[in-house]
Write an enzyme that holds these catalytic residues in place. Structure first.
Site, PDB file in Angstrom:
ATOM      1  N   TYR A 110       0.837  -1.214   0.000  1.00 52.70           N
ATOM      2  CA  TYR A 110       0.000   0.000   0.000  1.00 52.70           C
ATOM      3  C   TYR A 110       0.871   1.265   0.000  1.00 52.70           C
ATOM      4  O   TYR A 110       0.733   2.116  -0.887  1.00 52.70           O
ATOM      5  CB  TYR A 110      -0.948  -0.039   1.205  1.00 52.70           C
ATOM      6  CG  TYR A 110      -2.388   0.346   0.890  1.00 52.70           C
ATOM      7  CD1 TYR A 110      -2.721   1.088  -0.233  1.00 52.70           C
ATOM      8  CD2 TYR A 110      -3.417  -0.051   1.736  1.00 52.70           C
ATOM      9  CE1 TYR A 110      -4.035   1.421  -0.501  1.00 52.70           C
ATOM     10  CE2 TYR A 110      -4.739   0.281   1.483  1.00 52.70           C
ATOM     11  CZ  TYR A 110      -5.032   1.012   0.363  1.00 52.70           C
ATOM     12  OH  TYR A 110      -6.340   1.345   0.108  1.00 52.70           O
ATOM     13  N   GLU A 135       2.259   6.389  -7.012  1.00 52.55           N
ATOM     14  CA  GLU A 135       1.221   7.263  -7.571  1.00 52.55           C
ATOM     15  C   GLU A 135       1.580   8.738  -7.348  1.00 52.55           C
ATOM     16  O   GLU A 135       1.513   9.556  -8.277  1.00 52.55           O
ATOM     17  CB  GLU A 135      -0.133   6.955  -6.919  1.00 52.55           C
ATOM     18  CG  GLU A 135      -0.642   5.576  -7.288  1.00 52.55           C
ATOM     19  CD  GLU A 135      -1.909   5.183  -6.525  1.00 52.55           C
ATOM     20  OE1 GLU A 135      -2.693   6.065  -6.158  1.00 52.55           O
ATOM     21  OE2 GLU A 135      -2.110   3.972  -6.301  1.00 52.55           O
TER      22      GLU A 135
END
Ligand SMILES: CCCCCCCCCCCCC/C=C/C(=O)SCCNC(=O)CCNC(=O)[C@H](O)C(C)(C)COP(=O)(O)OP(=O)(O)OC[C@H]1O[C@@H](n2cnc3c(N)ncnc32)[C@H](O)[C@@H]1OP(=O)(O)O
Length: 282
Positions: free
Chosen positions: A204, A211
């Site tokens: 995660y 991103e």
């Protein structure tokens, strides 16, 4: 246990991750223990048998059509992300570089990530008991990354950060969809369950870092070209600046990511360690 789990599921589907109430393992009427079933092994079998019974009961209530659709969907998604994984490994072994990787896998990525919009529909129509909000944030941020950042801003496609989120998404999704598939078939191998609720601890943050770094790399190009922006004056008298939109999106990870991450940590405690957690609205 069923009663508490259903209450927890209802709370989850009702809204955003909220204040968790962890029930004591020794609460009367609570059939699970807070001690890990992995750790003590004493109550794990009973708890797991109870969970399986409960899952089977839920599937019966779901009906044949919904179960068949979910089985098809999960198998298709597992296969899709496996194809992506193989394509990425093959590309890297043949070329020895990440440059050109995105271009070579983009069609498959776009197809399967866009297909995942159905997950929001599954929550909305109630065939899966996941929170619409948690799923909505997760899926929409991925769609945003795929279509409005990586697809639209060609200069970022060869950034190392793209590889970070691609690898992280791919491993996550192979694990997650195979978890759902085997759960539906009532034959969930423990290592898949373990992987589903442990891999995310690393994947995660790595995915989110990928991103954010990709959006950051896109900023100069977006500022220079003014893409997706609407300038005044115009006949509708509205203005929109994609550059600032990207900055706001990056900032929104600060409050949103910890919520998603802690939601997963709570899920992990519930599923792997048998804690009964009720998410209570503030
Ligand atoms: C316009 C732009 C907006 C941008 C906004 C920006 C802000 C963004 C901030 C944060 C962005 C995050 C970006 C994400 C990056 C990454 O993904 S990085 C890679 C690593 N990622 C992960 O590890 C993601 C992990 N997250 C999750 O898995 C999710 O949070 C979740 C899937 C959305 C929810 O998980 P959880 O609450 O554990 O619920 P489920 O797994 O869905 O399980 C609930 C029950 O439902 C059953 N179920 C769910 N789906 C299915 C299905 N398809 N088929 C069958 N069954 C399903 C599931 O089995 C569970 O049932 P029970 O076990 O019986 O309870």
């Amino acid at each position: 246990m069923g009663r508490w789990t259903e209450a927890a599921s209802a709370a989850r589907s009702a809204g955003p991750p909220a204040t968790p109430l962890v029930l004591s393992a020794t609460s009367p009427g609570c059939a699970v223990t807070m001690a890990s079933s992995e750790e003590d092994g004493s109550n794990g079998g009973a708890a797991e048998a109870g969970e399986e019974k409960e899952a089977a009961g839920r599937r019966r209530r779901l009906g044949f059509l919904a179960t068949a659709w979910l089985a098809f969907y999960n198998i298709a998604m597992t296969a899709g992300w496996l194809v992506l994984a193989v394509a990425m490994v093959r590309f890297y072994m043949e070329k020895g570089t990440h440059r050109g990787l995105y271009k070579s896998i983009q069609k498959t990525l776009k197809f399967f990530q866009t297909f995942a919009l159905l997950e929001i529909v599954h929550c909305l129509i109630g065939i899966v008991p996941t929170s619409v909000l948690v799923t909505g944030v997760q899926v929409s941020s991925r769609i945003f990354m795929v279509w409005l950042v990586t697809h639209s801003i060609k200069p970022v496609q060869n950034e190392e950060s793209v590889v970070l989120f691609l690898v992280s998404w791919t491993v996550t999704e192979i694990t997650r969809y195979s978890f759902y598939t085997f759960s539906l078939l009532d034959h969930l191998p423990y290592f898949i369950k373990w992987a589903r609720y442990n891999f995310f601890i690393i994947l995660y943050p790595v995915g989110v870092a990928g991103e954010l770094l990709t959006i950051y790399a896109a900023l100069p190009y977006v500022k220079k070209t003014g893409m997706f922006s609407i300038r005044l004056p115009n006949k509708y008298n509205v203005s929109f600046d994609y550059y600032y939109f990207l900055l706001i999106t990056m900032a929104s990870y600060i409050p949103l990511f910890p919520q998603l991450y802690f939601h997963m940590l709570r899920q992990r405690r519930k599923v792997l360690h048998g804690e009964v957690i009720i998410e209570k609205d503030d």
